[in-house]
Write an enzyme that holds these catalytic residues in place. Sequence first.
Site, PDB file in Angstrom:
ATOM      1  N   ARG A   1       0.803  -1.226   0.000  1.00 21.95           N
ATOM      2  CA  ARG A   1       0.000   0.000   0.000  1.00 21.95           C
ATOM      3  C   ARG A   1       0.831   1.269   0.000  1.00 21.95           C
ATOM      4  O   ARG A   1       0.598   2.181  -0.783  1.00 21.95           O
ATOM      5  CB  ARG A   1      -0.879   0.064   1.261  1.00 21.95           C
ATOM      6  CG  ARG A   1      -2.165  -0.643   1.158  1.00 21.95           C
ATOM      7  CD  ARG A   1      -2.538  -1.145   2.523  1.00 21.95           C
ATOM      8  NE  ARG A   1      -1.607  -2.203   2.858  1.00 21.95           N
ATOM      9  CZ  ARG A   1      -1.797  -3.470   2.522  1.00 21.95           C
ATOM     10  NH1 ARG A   1      -2.892  -3.837   1.928  1.00 21.95           N
ATOM     11  NH2 ARG A   1      -0.904  -4.390   2.801  1.00 21.95           N
TER      12      ARG A   1
ATOM     13  N   LYS B   1      25.934  -4.114   0.260  1.00 19.92           N
ATOM     14  CA  LYS B   1      27.398  -4.134   0.123  1.00 19.92           C
ATOM     15  C   LYS B   1      28.065  -3.433   1.293  1.00 19.92           C
ATOM     16  O   LYS B   1      29.277  -3.340   1.349  1.00 19.92           O
ATOM     17  CB  LYS B   1      27.813  -3.415  -1.169  1.00 19.92           C
ATOM     18  CG  LYS B   1      27.283  -4.044  -2.436  1.00 19.92           C
ATOM     19  CD  LYS B   1      27.829  -3.262  -3.638  1.00 19.92           C
ATOM     20  CE  LYS B   1      27.152  -3.652  -4.930  1.00 19.92           C
ATOM     21  NZ  LYS B   1      27.441  -2.683  -6.006  1.00 19.92           N
TER      22      LYS B   1
ATOM     23  N   ARG C   1      11.431   3.499   3.347  1.00 23.95           N
ATOM     24  CA  ARG C   1      11.057   2.564   4.429  1.00 23.95           C
ATOM     25  C   ARG C   1      12.286   1.730   4.727  1.00 23.95           C
ATOM     26  O   ARG C   1      12.944   1.210   3.820  1.00 23.95           O
ATOM     27  CB  ARG C   1       9.902   1.672   3.996  1.00 23.95           C
ATOM     28  CG  ARG C   1       9.626   0.580   5.002  1.00 23.95           C
ATOM     29  CD  ARG C   1       8.354  -0.160   4.723  1.00 23.95           C
ATOM     30  NE  ARG C   1       7.186   0.672   4.983  1.00 23.95           N
ATOM     31  CZ  ARG C   1       5.936   0.220   4.950  1.00 23.95           C
ATOM     32  NH1 ARG C   1       5.693  -1.048   4.645  1.00 23.95           N
ATOM     33  NH2 ARG C   1       4.927   1.020   5.200  1.00 23.95           N
TER      34      ARG C   1
ATOM     35  N   HIS D   1       5.463   5.983  11.476  1.00 23.63           N
ATOM     36  CA  HIS D   1       4.925   5.863  10.112  1.00 23.63           C
ATOM     37  C   HIS D   1       3.994   7.065   9.904  1.00 23.63           C
ATOM     38  O   HIS D   1       2.773   6.934   9.887  1.00 23.63           O
ATOM     39  CB  HIS D   1       4.157   4.541  10.008  1.00 23.63           C
ATOM     40  CG  HIS D   1       3.812   4.099   8.619  1.00 23.63           C
ATOM     41  ND1 HIS D   1       3.985   4.896   7.501  1.00 23.63           N
ATOM     42  CD2 HIS D   1       3.277   2.936   8.166  1.00 23.63           C
ATOM     43  CE1 HIS D   1       3.575   4.228   6.428  1.00 23.63           C
ATOM     44  NE2 HIS D   1       3.144   3.041   6.811  1.00 23.63           N
TER      45      HIS D   1
HETATM   46  C1  NCD Z   1       1.532  -0.936   8.234  1.00 26.65           C
HETATM   47  C2  NCD Z   1       3.035  -0.789   8.390  1.00 26.65           C
HETATM   48  O1  NCD Z   1       3.781  -1.043   7.449  1.00 26.65           O
HETATM   49  O2  NCD Z   1       3.426  -0.383   9.488  1.00 26.65           O
HETATM   50  N1  NCD Z   1       1.172  -1.157   6.900  1.00 26.65           N
HETATM   51  C3  NCD Z   1       0.984  -0.062   6.106  1.00 26.65           C
HETATM   52  O3  NCD Z   1       1.876   0.726   5.869  1.00 26.65           O
HETATM   53  N2  NCD Z   1      -0.236   0.124   5.617  1.00 26.65           N
HETATM   54  C4  NCD Z   1       0.923  -1.914   9.170  1.00 26.65           C
HETATM   55  C5  NCD Z   1       1.435  -3.320   9.202  1.00 26.65           C
HETATM   56  O4  NCD Z   1       2.324  -3.697   8.444  1.00 26.65           O
HETATM   57  O5  NCD Z   1       0.922  -4.085  10.027  1.00 26.65           O
END
Ligand code: NCD
Length: 305
Positions: free
Chosen positions: A56, A85, A106, A134
């Site tokens: 997502r 590396k 991420r 997040h």
């Molecule tokens: C979440 C995450 O990556 O923290 N997912 C997301 O970004 N929609 C929740 C999860 O992975 O449980």
Amino acid sequence: MSLPFTHLTSTKQLTRSDTDAILAVAKEMEGVLKKGGSDLLKGKILASLFYEPSTRTRLSFESAMQRLGGEVVTADGIQFSSLYKGESIEDTIVVAGQYCDIIAMRHPEVGSADRAAAVSPVPFINAGDGPGQHPTQALLDLFTIQKECKKIDGLNVAMVGDLRYGRTVHSLSFLLGLYDNIELTFVSPKELTMPEKVTSFCKEKNITFSEASDLEAALDSDVLYMTRIQQERFADKSEYERLRNVYTLKAAHLKSKKTVVMHPLPRLSEISTDVDTLPNAAYFRQVRNGVPVRMALLAMLLQKA
Ligand code: NCD
């Protein structure tokens, strides 16, 4: 409406006027989407760096950039990148910043986003740093709450599941702390309670909160935010096996039509599929809201909205 910062790494850096501005621009972006997009970010490039699994967040960032006429370059999987590396996060970001105008990353380590932002030559957005923060998910959660409940002040929000490792509930708690008369109910097994960084923030801000281990404690809330037990964060896999099915919300649990059920997804067994067809089920609408919110953030951080 410009934001008073260049990088977004944590919801703790946001004020109420920042969230008001972001939600207002996200609303405008819904209008842009209805018209089929725009050329606002034409000529701009997003580098989307995903060193942990994502569907997502990554797709919605990339879709948001393209809906605004921008382009995307991507890198995924530590095993396929120079991080494997031995390159530092700092060097990776300085290099990526030579190829793009804005970065979304991420990464599995808490604090990786702050390290990246400290050296990034272009605006940087945290798309999840391990069990840390997040912020873009929390903003789309807030946008969803506002749309579903027609307000944010005065709501009772219950968060259920893995509150220890779930970064979305950390970020969302800090954001809800900006609103008036919020009540939070944290429901988790005792091994996975909300970390001290969040509970001490609630105490500092005088936010009423309670902690419980029984799903029943969450069922009267205005918003019921379910989360996945974060398998990838457990050192002891047998502990994960013991806790993985601890809560399952079923249609029969929902007493009021008004309770808005949310989940950042992916869902495993936390919400039974018999909830999906109820008007309460907001989680797929929540997913959709990720695009206008990320369009707003990209445009605002690039000083175009
Ligand atoms: C979440 C995450 O990556 O923290 N997912 C997301 O970004 N929609 C929740 C999860 O992975 O449980």
